[in-house]
Design a protein around this motif. Structure first.
Motif, PDB file in Angstrom:
ATOM      1  N   ALA A  16       0.833  -1.207   0.000  1.00  0.00           N
ATOM      2  CA  ALA A  16       0.000   0.000   0.000  1.00  0.00           C
ATOM      3  C   ALA A  16       0.865   1.254   0.000  1.00  0.00           C
ATOM      4  O   ALA A  16       0.596   2.217  -0.732  1.00  0.00           O
ATOM      5  CB  ALA A  16      -0.924  -0.011   1.214  1.00  0.00           C
ATOM      6  N   GLY A  17       1.912   1.252   0.828  1.00  0.00           N
ATOM      7  CA  GLY A  17       2.809   2.406   0.861  1.00  0.00           C
ATOM      8  C   GLY A  17       3.501   2.634  -0.468  1.00  0.00           C
ATOM      9  O   GLY A  17       3.614   3.778  -0.938  1.00  0.00           O
ATOM     10  N   VAL A  20       1.104   4.195  -3.004  1.00  0.00           N
ATOM     11  CA  VAL A  20       0.891   5.633  -2.785  1.00  0.00           C
ATOM     12  C   VAL A  20       2.079   6.434  -3.319  1.00  0.00           C
ATOM     13  O   VAL A  20       1.907   7.465  -3.988  1.00  0.00           O
ATOM     14  CB  VAL A  20       0.672   5.921  -1.289  1.00  0.00           C
ATOM     15  N   GLY A  23       1.990   6.601  -6.981  1.00  0.00           N
ATOM     16  CA  GLY A  23       0.980   7.568  -7.397  1.00  0.00           C
ATOM     17  C   GLY A  23       1.497   8.997  -7.317  1.00  0.00           C
ATOM     18  O   GLY A  23       1.241   9.818  -8.212  1.00  0.00           O
ATOM     19  N   LEU A  24       2.232   9.304  -6.251  1.00  0.00           N
ATOM     20  CA  LEU A  24       2.826  10.633  -6.120  1.00  0.00           C
ATOM     21  C   LEU A  24       3.848  10.889  -7.220  1.00  0.00           C
ATOM     22  O   LEU A  24       3.928  12.003  -7.766  1.00  0.00           O
ATOM     23  CB  LEU A  24       3.495  10.767  -4.748  1.00  0.00           C
ATOM     24  N   HIS A  42       8.533  14.855  -2.273  1.00  0.00           N
ATOM     25  CA  HIS A  42       7.083  14.705  -2.106  1.00  0.00           C
ATOM     26  C   HIS A  42       6.641  15.056  -0.688  1.00  0.00           C
ATOM     27  O   HIS A  42       5.451  15.304  -0.459  1.00  0.00           O
ATOM     28  CB  HIS A  42       6.661  13.268  -2.421  1.00  0.00           C
ATOM     29  N   ASP A  47       0.719  18.965   1.349  1.00  0.00           N
ATOM     30  CA  ASP A  47       0.317  17.573   1.131  1.00  0.00           C
ATOM     31  C   ASP A  47       1.441  16.591   1.455  1.00  0.00           C
ATOM     32  O   ASP A  47       1.370  15.413   1.084  1.00  0.00           O
ATOM     33  CB  ASP A  47      -0.124  17.378  -0.326  1.00  0.00           C
ATOM     34  N   ILE A  50       0.986  12.976   3.029  1.00  0.00           N
ATOM     35  CA  ILE A  50       0.653  11.777   2.245  1.00  0.00           C
ATOM     36  C   ILE A  50       1.907  10.937   2.037  1.00  0.00           C
ATOM     37  O   ILE A  50       1.896   9.711   2.210  1.00  0.00           O
ATOM     38  CB  ILE A  50       0.031  12.175   0.895  1.00  0.00           C
ATOM     39  N   ALA A  54       2.781   7.207   3.587  1.00  0.00           N
ATOM     40  CA  ALA A  54       3.172   6.087   2.732  1.00  0.00           C
ATOM     41  C   ALA A  54       4.478   5.460   3.214  1.00  0.00           C
ATOM     42  O   ALA A  54       4.604   4.226   3.275  1.00  0.00           O
ATOM     43  CB  ALA A  54       3.315   6.559   1.287  1.00  0.00           C
TER      44      ALA A  54
END
Length: 231
Positions: A16-17, A20, A23-24, A42, A47, A50, A54
Motif C-alpha cells: 500500500a505504501g 501511494v 501515485g505521487l 514529495h 500535502d 501523504i 506512505a
C-alpha cells in the motif's frame, strides 16, 4: 497467531505504501524532475503528510516481515537488528521533512538525512545477512532473488559512496556529479524489491531454519531406525 501472518500483513502494508508513492511520482511528473529531484521532495508542502504516511506504511510492513522472520528462526540477531534499523530510518524520514532549500537548512532536514542514510545502509546489510548462502537452511527462489537484490543494493551504495569521495576530492558538490534523483530511485527500487522478496519468503508456510545439531540428530535418528535389530 500463525508465525507467517505478520509477514502477510507486512506485505500488504508495504504494498500500500509503495502504491501511494508511485501515485505521487506519476502525478508530479509535470512539476518535478525525477532525474535530479529526490523522492523525499514529495514530503514538502501542505500535502507532504501523504508521503510521510506512505513511508510509514512501508516501515510498518518491514517490521511485520521482520517479526515473521525472527519467529520462524529465518533471521539471525544481526539480520533482525539491521532490518529494524531500516524500519527506524524510514520512520525518521517519514516524520521529519527534508531540507527545503528555498528556505534553508533545518534541524528536521538534518534528521531526515540521517534517517535516509541509516535506512539505505541497513536494508542491504539485513538482506545479505539473512539470505546469505553461508546460512544453513533450505534455499528457495525467494531467498535467491532477495540475496541477488541485496548484492545489487550494496553495489548501488558503493557507487554512491564513490561519487561522494570523488566530489570531496575534486571540490565539487557530490550531488552535482551524478543524477541524484535517478540514482536514489534506482537504489530505492532495488532495496524495496529485496524487501518484498524477503516478505514473500517469510509469508510462505513451511520455511523454517534448523540448527546444525538438530539436523545431525535427525539424521542420526533416521540412521538408527534403519539399523536391523540384534538377533
Amino acid at each position: 497467531m500463525r508465525v507467517h501472518q505478520p509477514a502477510r500483513w507486512g506485505l500488504g502494508a508495504a504494498g500500500a505504501g509503495i502504491a501511494v508513492i508511485l501515485g505521487l511520482e506519476v502525478s508530479s511528473l509535470d512539476e518535478m524532475n525525477p532525474i535530479r529531484r529526490t523522492i523525499s521532495e514529495h514530503g514538502l508542502g501542505p500535502d507532504g503528510w501523504i508521503f510521510g504516511f506512505a513511508v510509514g506504511l512501508l516501515a510498518a510492513g518491514s517490521v511485520g516481515i521482520g517479526v515473521s522472520l525472527a519467529r520462524r528462526k529465518l533471521a539471525g540477531v544481526l539480520g533482525t537488528v539491521a532490518l529494524m534499523g531500516w524500519s527506524a530510518g524510514l520512520l525518521m524520514t517519514a516524520w521529519f521533512q527534508k531540507h527545503d532549500w528555498s528556505v534553508g537548512p533545518s534541524l528536521s532536514g538534518s534528521i531526515h538525512r540521517v534517517g535516509s542514510l541509516v535506512a539505505f545502509l541497513c536494508l542491504p546489510l539485513a538482506v545479505v545477512l539473512i539470505t546469505g548462502p553461508w546460512r544453513r537452511r533450505v534455499r528457495s527462489r525467494a531467498t535467491l532473488v532477495a540475496f541477488g537484490l541485496g548484492i545489487c543494493s550494496v553495489l548501488w551504495v558503493v557507487g554512491i559512496g564513490t561519487m561522494v569521495f570523488i566530489g570531496t576530492r575534486s571540490g565539487l558538490p557530490w550531488y552535482r556529479i551524478m543524477p541524484l534523483g535517478l540514482v536514489e530511485r534506482g537504489l530505492a527500487v532495488t532495496e524495496v524489491a529485496a524487501l518484498l522478496a524477503l516478505g514473500v519468503w517469510a509469508a510462505t508456510p513451511g520455511n523454517r531454519s534448523l540448527k546444525p545439531g538438530l539436523r545431525a540428530g535427525g539424521a542420526a535418528g533416521s540412521a538408527a531406525n534403519l539399523t536391523p535389530p540384534h538377533v
